[in-house]
Design a protein around this motif. Structure first.
Motif, short mmCIF file in Angstrom:
data_model
loop_
_atom_site.label_atom_id
_atom_site.label_comp_id
_atom_site.label_asym_id
_atom_site.label_seq_id
_atom_site.Cartn_x
_atom_site.Cartn_y
_atom_site.Cartn_z
N VAL A 48 93.20 4.96 -64.78
CA VAL A 48 92.36 5.66 -65.75
C VAL A 48 92.62 7.16 -65.69
CG1 VAL A 48 89.98 6.30 -66.29
CG2 VAL A 48 90.55 3.91 -65.87
N ILE A 49 92.70 7.71 -64.49
CA ILE A 49 92.93 9.16 -64.35
C ILE A 49 94.28 9.55 -64.93
CG2 ILE A 49 93.31 11.00 -62.65
CD1 ILE A 49 91.17 9.59 -60.93
N GLN A 61 95.05 12.27 -67.83
CA GLN A 61 96.02 13.36 -67.68
C GLN A 61 97.06 13.35 -68.79
OE1 GLN A 61 97.25 12.52 -63.61
NE2 GLN A 61 96.18 14.37 -62.92
N GLN A 62 97.42 12.18 -69.28
CA GLN A 62 98.40 12.06 -70.35
C GLN A 62 97.76 12.14 -71.74
OE1 GLN A 62 100.19 8.30 -69.35
NE2 GLN A 62 101.27 9.14 -67.60
N ARG A 63 96.45 12.42 -71.74
CA ARG A 63 95.66 12.58 -72.97
C ARG A 63 95.60 11.28 -73.80
NH1 ARG A 63 93.79 17.05 -70.90
NH2 ARG A 63 94.78 18.99 -71.41
N GLU A 119 87.71 10.91 -72.17
CA GLU A 119 86.71 10.86 -71.10
C GLU A 119 86.48 9.42 -70.68
OE1 GLU A 119 83.55 13.02 -72.96
OE2 GLU A 119 82.85 11.29 -74.07
N TYR A 120 85.86 9.29 -69.52
CA TYR A 120 85.62 7.97 -68.94
C TYR A 120 84.32 8.03 -68.15
CZ TYR A 120 86.44 3.77 -66.13
OH TYR A 120 86.33 2.54 -65.52
N TYR A 169 81.70 10.50 -63.96
CA TYR A 169 82.12 11.00 -65.26
C TYR A 169 83.47 11.69 -65.09
CZ TYR A 169 77.19 10.46 -66.48
OH TYR A 169 75.93 9.95 -66.69
N LEU A 170 84.44 11.30 -65.89
CA LEU A 170 85.76 11.91 -65.86
C LEU A 170 86.12 12.42 -67.24
CD1 LEU A 170 87.71 9.11 -63.93
CD2 LEU A 170 86.73 11.19 -62.96
N ASN A 171 86.79 13.57 -67.29
CA ASN A 171 87.42 14.02 -68.52
C ASN A 171 88.79 14.54 -68.16
OD1 ASN A 171 87.22 16.82 -67.82
ND2 ASN A 171 85.14 16.88 -68.62
N THR A 172 89.49 15.15 -69.08
CA THR A 172 90.86 15.57 -68.83
C THR A 172 90.97 16.70 -67.81
OG1 THR A 172 90.78 17.04 -70.74
CG2 THR A 172 91.65 14.81 -71.09
N GLU A 173 89.86 17.33 -67.47
CA GLU A 173 89.88 18.48 -66.56
C GLU A 173 89.17 18.26 -65.24
OE1 GLU A 173 91.60 21.28 -67.26
OE2 GLU A 173 92.24 20.33 -69.12
#
Length: 120
Positions: free
Chosen positions: A45-46, A50-52, A56-57, A67-71
């Motif tokens: 998922v990460i 990173q590859q856009r 978010e996840y 909570y994950l997003n691209t940053e």
């Protein structure tokens, strides 16, 4: 982010100690991340973030929500959602908050998970 892993060879459970301010990630990882396939799925998922391929996840666990997003990555204990207004008024609970919520960069979080996977 600094971390140190240990393993209880009687119970086969891995534990982690993280640098100050990131303790909630350790508690969450010890509770949810004891299985390699679970960690591998999260790493996938990460990499998509990173590859856009994703923006978010959100992963809801037994005690924490990730909570994950691209940053960045953030973790929040479910109890904080229920009593957020009470905790905002209590300035002396900041140290306690470090054990129930944390944030870090996505790259640091990926490094933690990859190291954890190698360890377990």
């Amino acid at each position: 982010m600094e971390f140190d892993f240990k393993k209880d060879y009687f119970s086969d459970k891995a534990t982690v100690k993280l640098s100050m301010g990131h303790e909630a990630f350790g508690t969450w990882l010890e509770q949810e991340g004891q299985k390699k396939d679970w960690v591998e799925t999260l790493i996938t998922v990460i990499k998509k973030l990173q590859q856009r391929e994703m923006k978010e996840y959100k992963l809801i666990g037994s005690e924490f929500c990730l909570y994950l997003n691209t940053e960045e990555a953030s973790i929040i204990n479910h109890s904080l959602h229920h009593s957020e207004s009470d905790l905002e008024d209590a300035n002396d609970l900041n140290f306690y908050d470090q054990e129930i919520q944390a944030e870090c960069g996505l790259e640091d979080f990926l490094n933690l998970l990859e190291s954890w996977l190698d360890f377990i």
